[in-house]
Scaffold this active site. Structure first.
Site, PDB file in Angstrom:
ATOM      1  N   ASP A 153      15.255   6.909 -35.423  1.00 49.05           N
ATOM      2  CA  ASP A 153      15.842   5.952 -34.390  1.00 49.05           C
ATOM      3  C   ASP A 153      16.760   4.720 -35.009  1.00 49.05           C
ATOM      4  O   ASP A 153      17.632   4.564 -34.056  1.00 49.05           O
ATOM      5  CB  ASP A 153      14.396   5.102 -33.981  1.00 49.05           C
ATOM      6  CG  ASP A 153      14.676   4.335 -32.648  1.00 49.05           C
ATOM      7  OD1 ASP A 153      15.417   4.517 -31.984  1.00 49.05           O
ATOM      8  OD2 ASP A 153      13.757   3.360 -32.386  1.00 49.05           O
ATOM      9  N   LYS A 176       9.268  19.752 -39.273  1.00 54.68           N
ATOM     10  CA  LYS A 176       9.459  20.918 -39.892  1.00 54.68           C
ATOM     11  C   LYS A 176       8.414  21.110 -41.183  1.00 54.68           C
ATOM     12  O   LYS A 176       8.062  22.217 -41.666  1.00 54.68           O
ATOM     13  CB  LYS A 176      10.762  21.429 -40.135  1.00 54.68           C
ATOM     14  CG  LYS A 176      11.421  21.613 -38.836  1.00 54.68           C
ATOM     15  CD  LYS A 176      12.886  22.053 -39.034  1.00 54.68           C
ATOM     16  CE  LYS A 176      13.520  22.150 -37.596  1.00 54.68           C
ATOM     17  NZ  LYS A 176      13.018  23.156 -36.906  1.00 54.68           N
ATOM     18  N   ARG A 197      28.137   6.995 -19.741  1.00 49.58           N
ATOM     19  CA  ARG A 197      27.482   5.945 -20.558  1.00 49.58           C
ATOM     20  C   ARG A 197      26.505   6.628 -21.342  1.00 49.58           C
ATOM     21  O   ARG A 197      25.925   5.901 -22.336  1.00 49.58           O
ATOM     22  CB  ARG A 197      26.852   4.959 -19.653  1.00 49.58           C
ATOM     23  CG  ARG A 197      27.857   4.024 -19.003  1.00 49.58           C
ATOM     24  CD  ARG A 197      26.905   3.220 -17.823  1.00 49.58           C
ATOM     25  NE  ARG A 197      25.906   2.310 -18.552  1.00 49.58           N
ATOM     26  CZ  ARG A 197      24.770   2.262 -17.625  1.00 49.58           C
ATOM     27  NH1 ARG A 197      24.770   2.393 -16.407  1.00 49.58           N
ATOM     28  NH2 ARG A 197      23.708   1.625 -18.194  1.00 49.58           N
ATOM     29  N   LYS A 198      26.363   8.411 -21.265  1.00 44.99           N
ATOM     30  CA  LYS A 198      25.319   8.569 -22.164  1.00 44.99           C
ATOM     31  C   LYS A 198      26.023   9.054 -23.477  1.00 44.99           C
ATOM     32  O   LYS A 198      27.057   9.539 -23.545  1.00 44.99           O
ATOM     33  CB  LYS A 198      25.061  10.057 -21.484  1.00 44.99           C
ATOM     34  CG  LYS A 198      24.056   9.660 -20.308  1.00 44.99           C
ATOM     35  CD  LYS A 198      23.365  11.030 -19.767  1.00 44.99           C
ATOM     36  CE  LYS A 198      22.645  10.796 -18.340  1.00 44.99           C
ATOM     37  NZ  LYS A 198      22.281  11.971 -17.853  1.00 44.99           N
TER      38      LYS A 198
END
Lengths: 231, 231
Positions: A153, A176, A197-198
């Site tokens: 994050d 994994k 805006r993505k």
């Protein structure tokens, strides 16, 4: 989530990367020296120091830049963020906020998140060198999945930040292989696509020798509209 | 990730839910009393205490059960896990492991993760009552996305645990609204589907009044094969 926004605002008051700390005025009568946590400390393993030195070398020609990292936001950052994005009714008290700490820097030196980030503007890449301490344990001997998600994050958030103030809309994480406690891994993130805006950002976590892929993830960030309130 | 596995192993040595703590022998000469963190402490807000009392009432008829929560694993848990799932070469030293702490319990009382979980066996539901402290900050005034991911990982992991020892394979998290620091939210998870060794678990985070959906997520866990090594 929203870290990139805070970070960007925070950097308004941040010192140049080479300066070891920053002085911010928390209250009119009080001065606090803020330590830059993105620099080596005695808890860093040889592996982390070696990688740090390698990336600092890459910074010399300006292609890469080390990011400073702080435990607290200066009050002007807090005020600016609250003013721009939060309804007045739900503003947290300044006195209380002065006790708040950035989650990823809130644990004791060496026991929690030890990391430093480097950004390559040309490649739109954010790399985080990460050593997970003994207080990040999930199952015996391994880093907690939530701590791994936190590093993803943060790293993707800082990568998004380069494009503008944005908030995390989605994190999709494939675990994994478990990451051993106290080992050093490399978190690699890259802006892969933008649509209005993505911001679409890919991320993986690998061993230093790049032979082991521990985690792969994708992140979606949405650029914030200053007129749109969060609460 | 893998938390459910650790938790299950941990519960081997865990006391009944009503007992406030557990005594584990860390070394032959040493006894340590382990505090159960899934019980009210002075940092809990009125909201969290009220919710806790409501769920404790639901426990009276046996339909719900409160889960105890500890900061450290007993050494037998560590040894059993390492023996079953980790190659001997990569086993972490017992002395070092005795200093390790469960990530979600490693912060100071009231400043980090304050939570308690309740399980409904009949509905295959795990509910977590969560209050995020001032050291979980992402952007000023709100809980860090990594801290939210941690709570989702823990709650879905405990939900998976009821089906057997399993590890997280995927977390897919949609951040819809930021969670204010120091507020109390409800993390709801439910086993939605099983396919062989795959466990599909849904999860959302809502306000106490259920009017605000902060986060929604899905988790995939894979039941562990004791003969398959993780490292």
């Amino acid at each position: 989530m929203l870290r990139s926004c805070a970070t960007r605002l925070r950097t308004l008051g941040a010192p140049p990367a080479k300066q070891p700390g920053a002085v911010w005025r928390l209250f009119s009568s009080e001065k606090v020296i803020h330590k830059d946590y993105g620099l080596p400390n005695p808890s860093w393993s040889k592996d982390l120091r070696l990688l740090f030195d390698q990336f600092m070398k890459k910074c010399e020609d300006g292609s890469w830049k080390r990011l400073p990292s702080y435990r607290q936001n200066p009050v002007q950052t807090f005020k600016e963020f609250q003013t721009r994005f939060v309804d007045p009714g739900s503003v947290t008290k300044e006195e209380q906020m002065s006790k708040a700490q950035q989650f990823s820097r809130s644990l004791e030196e060496g026991l929690g998140f030890e990391y430093v980030m480097f950004y390559n503007k040309g490649e739109k890449r954010m790399v985080c060198l990460f050593q997970g301490g003994l207080h990040l344990q999930g199952v015996p001997g391994f880093v907690h999945g939530g701590a791994i998600a936190t590093m993803i994050d943060i790293t993707t958030g800082m990568c998004a930040l380069a494009e503008g103030v944005a908030m995390t809309a989605n994190l999709n994480i494939d675990y994994k292989k478990p990451i051993p406690l106290c080992s050093v891994v490399v978190v690699n993130s890259k802006l892969s696509k933008t649509e209005g805006r993505k911001l679409f950002i890919s991320c993986d976590i690998q061993s230093i020798d790049e032979k082991t892929l521990y985690t792969s993830a994708t992140a979606l960030f949405i650029k914030l509209d200053p007129d749109k309130r969060l609460t």
